[in-house]
Design an enzyme around this catalytic site. Structure first.
Site, mmCIF file in Angstrom:
data_model
loop_
_atom_site.group_PDB
_atom_site.id
_atom_site.type_symbol
_atom_site.label_atom_id
_atom_site.label_comp_id
_atom_site.label_asym_id
_atom_site.label_seq_id
_atom_site.Cartn_x
_atom_site.Cartn_y
_atom_site.Cartn_z
ATOM 1 N N LYS A 77 4.674 34.525 -3.582
ATOM 2 C CA LYS A 77 5.203 33.329 -4.241
ATOM 3 C C LYS A 77 4.443 33.108 -5.557
ATOM 4 O O LYS A 77 3.211 32.992 -5.565
ATOM 5 C CB LYS A 77 5.052 32.112 -3.328
ATOM 6 C CG LYS A 77 5.968 32.199 -2.112
ATOM 7 C CD LYS A 77 5.705 31.089 -1.140
ATOM 8 C CE LYS A 77 6.175 29.746 -1.645
ATOM 9 N NZ LYS A 77 5.931 28.683 -0.635
HETATM 10 C C1 E4P Z 1 7.781 26.293 0.366
HETATM 11 O O1 E4P Z 1 7.045 26.939 1.089
HETATM 12 C C2 E4P Z 1 7.296 25.085 -0.337
HETATM 13 O O2 E4P Z 1 6.000 25.308 -0.784
HETATM 14 C C3 E4P Z 1 7.357 23.902 0.582
HETATM 15 O O3 E4P Z 1 8.632 23.825 1.187
HETATM 16 C C4 E4P Z 1 7.007 22.607 -0.132
HETATM 17 O O4 E4P Z 1 7.188 21.560 0.776
HETATM 18 P P1 E4P Z 1 6.637 20.086 0.492
HETATM 19 O O5 E4P Z 1 7.328 19.565 -0.715
HETATM 20 O O6 E4P Z 1 6.976 19.343 1.743
HETATM 21 O O7 E4P Z 1 5.151 20.208 0.289
#
Ligand code: E4P
Length: 226
Positions: free
Chosen positions: A87
């Site tokens: 990522k």
């Molecule tokens: C994906 O892995 C994203 O980092 C994650 O869904 C972010 O979620 P949040 O906005 O609840 O922290």
């Protein structure tokens, strides 16, 4: 639509996989930090040990300079294996890193996507997945679901093979909207995943069937008894 588990807690991941074969796991630095394990690679390997070999694992770089992101991504793939999706946040430096990594054949998930054009640029750079943050967009006063849909439409219209990976959900309705629109992947936290599958009305209907059956055929009886 592929469904990923947005959590790094091995117990929760095992519990969810015991009930349904999901398609993998996504993490981010905050999610990993919540496990309390100071060794993130150890935690990621523990996750790999409880999911199928062909399941996707997404893990994020921490660096902010392009060259550092690239070195970090290569290191992560060398430790975690090729089924790891790296990522990379869609910053200016991140976009360049995505371009370099994609050309090396490393699978990249463009993350922290807060708009249609950044997503489009990440697709052009070669990202395999684009992760719009639906709920965080809502919290900023935008329509997160609509932005995820617009990204999907633009990517498909452009002919890219990149898929939207909807992320940051706060309720099952937002997830259903992704599915209805043909979005390829969602990552969902365990609580929302459970509420997607749980239907109290169905549970009640089953209890009513059992009660009627037992009144006629005897307490505790099932078809196995006849
Ligand atoms: C994906 O892995 C994203 O980092 C994650 O869904 C972010 O979620 P949040 O906005 O609840 O922290």
């Amino acid at each position: 639509m592929l469904i990923l588990i947005d959590d790094a807690d091995v117990t929760k991941i095992k519990e969810l996989y015991a009930k349904y074969p999901y398609d993998g796991v996504t993490t981010n630095p905050t999610i990993l930090s919540k496990t309390g394990n100071p060794d993130p690679m150890d935690q990621l390997k523990k996750i790999q040990s409880v999911i199928p070999k062909d399941a996707m694992l997404h893990a994020q770089v921490l660096s902010t300079e392009t060259e550092d992101m690239v070195r970090e991504a290569r290191h992560m793939v060398s430790v975690l294996g090729e089924n790891t999706y790296i990522k990379v946040p869609v910053t200016a430096n991140g976009l360049k890193a995505i371009d370099i990594l994609a050309k090396e054949g490393i699978s990249v998930t463009a993350t922290a996507v807060y708009g249609v054009m950044p997503a489009f640029m990440a697709a052009k750079a070669g990202a395999k997945f684009l992760a719009p943050y639906v709920n965080r967009l809502d919290n900023l006063g935008y329509d997160g679901v609509q932005i995820a849909k617009d990204i999907h439409t633009m990517i498909k219209a452009s002919g890219y093979e990149t898929e939207v990976l909807g992320a940051s959900f706060k309720n099952s309705q937002q997830v259903l909207e992704m599915g209805k629109f043909g979005i390829g992947v969602v990552t969902v936290n365990p609580d929302t995943l459970k509420s997607l599958a749980l239907n109290q009305v169905a549970e009640k209907a089953v209890q009513d069937f059992i009660q009627d059956f037992e009144e006629c055929c005897g307490a505790g009886k099932t078809m196995l008894d006849f």
